[in-house]
Scaffold this motif. Structure first.
Motif, mmCIF file in Angstrom:
data_model
loop_
_atom_site.group_PDB
_atom_site.id
_atom_site.type_symbol
_atom_site.label_atom_id
_atom_site.label_comp_id
_atom_site.label_asym_id
_atom_site.label_seq_id
_atom_site.Cartn_x
_atom_site.Cartn_y
_atom_site.Cartn_z
ATOM 1 N N LEU A 187 0.901 -1.260 0.125
ATOM 2 C CA LEU A 187 -0.086 0.108 0.028
ATOM 3 C C LEU A 187 0.881 1.310 -0.020
ATOM 4 O O LEU A 187 1.744 1.582 0.924
ATOM 5 C CB LEU A 187 -1.082 -0.092 1.220
ATOM 6 N N ARG A 188 0.683 1.998 -0.961
ATOM 7 C CA ARG A 188 1.163 3.303 -1.205
ATOM 8 C C ARG A 188 0.267 4.475 -1.858
ATOM 9 O O ARG A 188 0.823 4.733 -3.132
ATOM 10 C CB ARG A 188 2.714 3.207 -1.710
ATOM 11 N N ALA A 189 -0.804 4.572 -1.431
ATOM 12 C CA ALA A 189 -1.998 5.133 -2.023
ATOM 13 C C ALA A 189 -1.831 6.738 -2.125
ATOM 14 O O ALA A 189 -2.812 7.243 -1.900
ATOM 15 C CB ALA A 189 -3.213 4.655 -1.783
ATOM 16 N N LEU A 190 -0.826 7.288 -2.526
ATOM 17 C CA LEU A 190 -0.430 8.663 -2.232
ATOM 18 C C LEU A 190 0.009 9.014 -3.669
ATOM 19 O O LEU A 190 0.080 8.625 -4.611
ATOM 20 C CB LEU A 190 0.720 8.842 -1.354
ATOM 21 N N ASP B 263 5.444 11.495 -3.405
ATOM 22 C CA ASP B 263 5.057 10.435 -2.336
ATOM 23 C C ASP B 263 5.615 9.007 -2.884
ATOM 24 O O ASP B 263 6.291 8.169 -2.207
ATOM 25 C CB ASP B 263 3.840 10.360 -1.633
ATOM 26 N N GLY C 107 -2.343 1.764 -5.376
ATOM 27 C CA GLY C 107 -1.558 3.087 -5.414
ATOM 28 C C GLY C 107 -2.076 3.686 -6.778
ATOM 29 O O GLY C 107 -2.882 3.036 -7.450
ATOM 30 N N GLN D 208 -6.711 5.125 -4.245
ATOM 31 C CA GLN D 208 -6.132 6.528 -3.646
ATOM 32 C C GLN D 208 -6.812 6.612 -2.224
ATOM 33 O O GLN D 208 -7.753 6.499 -1.978
ATOM 34 C CB GLN D 208 -6.516 7.674 -4.434
ATOM 35 N N ASN E 117 2.625 -2.279 4.644
ATOM 36 C CA ASN E 117 2.269 -0.849 4.496
ATOM 37 C C ASN E 117 3.501 0.013 4.226
ATOM 38 O O ASN E 117 4.141 0.254 5.367
ATOM 39 C CB ASN E 117 1.499 -0.570 5.820
ATOM 40 N N HIS F 132 2.342 3.133 3.294
ATOM 41 C CA HIS F 132 1.468 4.309 3.116
ATOM 42 C C HIS F 132 1.655 5.260 4.360
ATOM 43 O O HIS F 132 1.793 6.355 4.158
ATOM 44 C CB HIS F 132 0.329 3.746 3.042
ATOM 45 N N SER G 192 -4.116 2.894 8.163
ATOM 46 C CA SER G 192 -3.724 2.315 7.102
ATOM 47 C C SER G 192 -3.300 0.944 7.518
ATOM 48 O O SER G 192 -3.576 -0.201 6.592
ATOM 49 C CB SER G 192 -2.137 2.944 6.598
#
Length: 333
Positions: A16-19, A23, A47, A68, A85, A87, A93
């Protein structure tokens, strides 16, 4: 006593890196280390599809599921062997990933969700933070300065130009348009200059171009998607911007840059050290621990204290030295 059987290697991993653009690019070194730790696993990034596509094509992940923020994750990613994680520190998160029922969750320690892991450090550089999480979890090396990627890119809209990117998501990180115009005018004496930005920043870009007496075709704001922008930066002679997503594209492609910092210090969001990237930061003049509001509506006073002449000097030095200049720290008053 017979030792317990070793845990099976994860074959299905979700990250997860929904930025946003900057970022996600800041997580490149950690993603590279994760790939090294789990070379046989299939890694799916949760993401943004556009930036994630660059990372997939660069071999850092195998698939991208568009996501997102902290909305519930789709059923398609439920039941992974491992959820990582990258994020945030939790608990939101962490809970989002735990709801997908992974075999194991990797993240920073959080008592409220029962997550065991390294302790979060607010003062740590963003790239170093996520590298530390991967390094301490998997026992692999992770170099926070290894930010380069090499995906296949389209033909750039302009080659060997100086890219001026005057916009930023928040007003606190938007340097005045008239100063950007002054810088762009000086850069035009050295070759082509293009002004980039989002569709919402096209008016700003036109204002900068007009103030610099650049031709209308120099305004590329609103005409580029992420891949077009990446191709433009990858072929550029120099990138000039405040602390925003484009500033992270320059290190990703090894393009020299000058980045204006404020309200956030380059010690937490700056480019990799070395001869390629210069930073301008006045925060040390008001206290080493200065931290403004990166989401504020009004320009941060530290950013506002940077004068056009300083940016021109840094940019011209970069061009004069073959775009491999020594790093510049805090400008002197």
């Amino acid at each position: 006593m017979t030792p317990p059987p070793a845990a099976p290697h994860p074959t299905r991993v979700v990250v997860l890196r929904a930025l946003g653009l900057g970022d996600l690019l800041a997580a490149v070194p950690a993603l590279r280390a994760l790939r090294g730790a789990l070379p046989d696993a299939s890694v799916t990034l949760l993401g943004p599809r556009d930036v994630g596509g660059l990372l997939r094509d660069a071999g850092l992940v195998d698939a991208v599921v568009a996501h997102q923020g902290l909305d519930p994750l789709p059923e398609a990613v439920h039941g992974a062997d491992l959820a990582v994680n990258l994020h945030g520190k939790g608990p939101q998160s962490h809970r989002l990933l735990r709801a997908t029922r992974p075999g194991r969750l990797v993240g920073f320690a959080d008592v409220t969700t029962g997550t065991v892991g390294p302790v979060w450090d607010d003062t740590e550089h963003e790239r170093a933070r996520w590298c530390r999480l991967v390094r301490e979890t998997f026992g692999v090396s992770a170099d926070p300065d290894d930010a380069r990627i090499s995906p296949e890119l389209p033909e750039p809209l302009a080659r060997a130009a100086v890219v001026v990117h005057p916009g930023a998501a928040a007003g606190s990180r938007r340097w005045p348009a008239e100063r950007w115009a002054e810088v762009a005018a000086r850069m035009a004496a050295h070759g082509d200059v293009v002004v980039t930005g989002s569709p919402a920043e096209r008016t700003l870009a036109r204002e900068v171009a007009a103030g610099a007496s650049l031709p209308p075709e120099s305004v590329l704001a609103g005409t580029t998607d992420v891949r077009d922008l990446a191709a433009l930066v990858a072929s550029a002679r120099l990138v000039l911007s405040s602390d925003t997503g484009v500033a992270h594209l320059a290190p990703a492609f090894g393009t020299p840059s000058v980045t204006l910092f404020g309200p956030t210090s380059p010690t937490t969001w700056g480019p990799p050290p070395g001869r390629t990237h210069r930073v301008l930061w006045r925060g040390d003049t008001v206290g080493a621990s200065y931290q403004g509001d990166p989401h504020g509506a009004l320009i941060d006073p530290v950013l506002g204290s940077i004068e056009a002449a300083e940016v021109v000097a840094a940019a011209e030095a970069a061009l004069a030295q073959g775009m491999r200049p020594p790093s510049v720290g805090t400008p002197q008053a």
